[in-house]
Design a protein around this motif. Sequence first.
Motif, PDB file in Angstrom:
ATOM      1  N   GLU A 221       0.846  -1.212   0.000  1.00 14.41           N
ATOM      2  CA  GLU A 221       0.000   0.000   0.000  1.00 14.41           C
ATOM      3  C   GLU A 221       0.873   1.251   0.000  1.00 14.41           C
ATOM      4  N   VAL A 222       1.930   1.228   0.804  1.00 14.53           N
ATOM      5  CA  VAL A 222       2.853   2.371   0.859  1.00 14.53           C
ATOM      6  C   VAL A 222       3.505   2.580  -0.510  1.00 14.53           C
ATOM      7  N   ILE A 223       3.921   1.487  -1.134  1.00 14.43           N
ATOM      8  CA  ILE A 223       4.597   1.588  -2.429  1.00 14.43           C
ATOM      9  C   ILE A 223       3.625   2.075  -3.506  1.00 14.43           C
ATOM     10  N   ALA A 224       2.398   1.558  -3.469  1.00 15.76           N
ATOM     11  CA  ALA A 224       1.394   1.961  -4.468  1.00 15.76           C
ATOM     12  C   ALA A 224       1.107   3.460  -4.378  1.00 15.76           C
ATOM     13  N   ALA A 225       1.214   4.007  -3.187  1.00 12.03           N
ATOM     14  CA  ALA A 225       0.955   5.437  -3.009  1.00 12.03           C
ATOM     15  C   ALA A 225       2.148   6.296  -3.423  1.00 12.03           C
ATOM     16  N   ASN A 226       3.308   5.658  -3.659  1.00 13.72           N
ATOM     17  CA  ASN A 226       4.533   6.402  -3.995  1.00 13.72           C
ATOM     18  C   ASN A 226       5.273   5.788  -5.180  1.00 13.72           C
ATOM     19  N   PRO A 227       4.592   5.684  -6.330  1.00 18.46           N
ATOM     20  CA  PRO A 227       5.217   4.993  -7.468  1.00 18.46           C
ATOM     21  C   PRO A 227       6.454   5.709  -8.002  1.00 18.46           C
TER      22      PRO A 227
ATOM     23  N   PRO B 153      -1.363   4.135  16.273  1.00 17.40           N
ATOM     24  CA  PRO B 153      -0.800   2.832  15.910  1.00 17.40           C
ATOM     25  C   PRO B 153      -1.164   2.463  14.476  1.00 17.40           C
ATOM     26  N   ASP B 154      -0.194   2.486  13.583  1.00 15.23           N
ATOM     27  CA  ASP B 154      -0.402   2.152  12.179  1.00 15.23           C
ATOM     28  C   ASP B 154       0.947   1.714  11.626  1.00 15.23           C
ATOM     29  N   MET B 155       1.078   0.428  11.293  1.00 17.62           N
ATOM     30  CA  MET B 155       2.370  -0.086  10.846  1.00 17.62           C
ATOM     31  C   MET B 155       2.840   0.540   9.537  1.00 17.62           C
ATOM     32  N   LYS B 156       1.933   1.151   8.787  1.00 18.61           N
ATOM     33  CA  LYS B 156       2.365   1.761   7.516  1.00 18.61           C
ATOM     34  C   LYS B 156       3.394   2.869   7.769  1.00 18.61           C
ATOM     35  N   LEU B 157       3.289   3.516   8.925  1.00 12.58           N
ATOM     36  CA  LEU B 157       4.239   4.591   9.212  1.00 12.58           C
ATOM     37  C   LEU B 157       5.676   4.077   9.393  1.00 12.58           C
TER      38      LEU B 157
ATOM     39  N   LYS C  72       5.489  12.587   2.733  1.00  9.10           N
ATOM     40  CA  LYS C  72       4.156  13.110   3.044  1.00  9.10           C
ATOM     41  C   LYS C  72       3.119  12.003   2.800  1.00  9.10           C
ATOM     42  N   ASN C  73       2.145  11.908   3.669  1.00 12.63           N
ATOM     43  CA  ASN C  73       1.077  10.926   3.457  1.00 12.63           C
ATOM     44  C   ASN C  73      -0.225  11.456   4.051  1.00 12.63           C
ATOM     45  N   SER C  74      -1.283  10.699   3.857  1.00 11.54           N
ATOM     46  CA  SER C  74      -2.577  11.159   4.374  1.00 11.54           C
ATOM     47  C   SER C  74      -3.104  10.222   5.451  1.00 11.54           C
ATOM     48  N   PHE C  75      -2.208   9.508   6.157  1.00 14.57           N
ATOM     49  CA  PHE C  75      -2.652   8.646   7.254  1.00 14.57           C
ATOM     50  C   PHE C  75      -3.336   9.523   8.308  1.00 14.57           C
TER      51      PHE C  75
END
Length: 389
Positions: A25-31, A268-272, A285-288
């Motif tokens: 998901e992280v990679i898809a948001a930052n191609p 708590p969010d492992m994506k960070l 930058k992200n929108s978490f």
Amino acid sequence: MSSVSPTKRIAIFGSTGSIGTQALEVIAANPDKFSVEVLTCNGNDEVLIRQALQFNPNIVVVGDETKYKIVKEALASTTIKVFAGEKALEEVAAMDVYDIMLAAIVGYAGLKPTLTAINAGKVIALANKETLVVAGDIIMQTAIEKRVPIIPVDSEHSAIFQCLVGEMRNPIEKIILTASGGPFLGRKTNYLVNVKREHALQHPNWNMGAKISIDSATLMNKGLEMIEAKWLFNLRPDQIQVLIHPQSIIHSMVQFEDGSIKAQMGLPDMKLPIQYALAFPKRIKNSFPRCDFRKFNNLTFDEPDLRTFRNLVLAVEALNKGGNLACIMNAANEIAVYAFLRNKIGFLEMTDVVEKTMEKVSFLPKPSLEQYYESDGEARSFAADMIKL
Ligand code: NAD
Ligand code: MG
């Protein structure tokens, strides 16, 4: 002026799991920042195929060789190379097709591919804590020799790592490893004796794979994390303190020699921590969702209950004694968790299995890699015999 940095080529070992899918998901948001070059799984061919079709990696590996044909056929119209088997995981880990390995296989199975990647000079984003628990001295020594950075993904260790940015010349006095306490915080043995799989899998703050969810419920996870911290940050056992913090907002803290304490916080969010490890040293930058302290206005702290959660005592023993004891503990725990998940043993019996195995398998103060493999095997068969698996 804007400078264009090259895309980082990522290999996700364990891409179908909780960490692996969140990393995608992280990679898809930052191609523009990342490309996926390698995806691997054990037996979940369906998810692997779906991921491969979406991310078009160079290579996929399926650990379970019986799934090779299905994956190969499903990807026949693509240029994706398909490999299968345990050996292939190691071979691909050594290939010159990626820059960063996200080590997200669960358990001892992650050790060999990760060590191979270190030997091949790859940057490691490490989720697989068991690798350091089993053979932390060899892993860290090899990483130093190969000048390979090991960037933690585990949220507590990512927190400590983030607190240490800019502090490299300042010794750590101690670290404070926070623990949510898991789903059975405040419970006593008379309650835990009857706990079943479904209940133990429900973690209050995190949605994780089955093994780490059970480890969180027994507090073995925190024990593994103490040992992980020792190796990552080169600490003495007495510099590692566990603190129960049920809200999981402070992900861990570092206390320096002047008494100043730094904490890293967030929802708590492992994506960070995954994103931080992949993008290090940059932040993306992200929108978490953000942590609003007006809503979390009651952060609490407590001592862990060592009488009830004896796994933590066993882990401290392994931490203090060193040698192959943590390797033995880890192997017995993997067998115990496996058995509990299949309703073969009760919740509290997991600790008995680990304790007896630690007593029985011979202690080696300075094992070689080969001896770690042997200790793991010995501990597994001892624990499995005890449970009659
Ligand atoms: P998971 O069970 O959800 O996924 C595990 C992945 O490893 C899957 O892709 C699976 O196919 C693969 N795998 C399992 N056994 C394998 C084997 N024998 N050979 C090859 N591949 C195999 O696990 P997870 O929750 O994503 O955890 C992965 C690692 O990250 C663990 O070491 C865990 O302790 C650590 N971790 C996880 C979280 C979390 O939030 N899930 C947080 C911190 C650390
Ligand atoms: Mg953790």
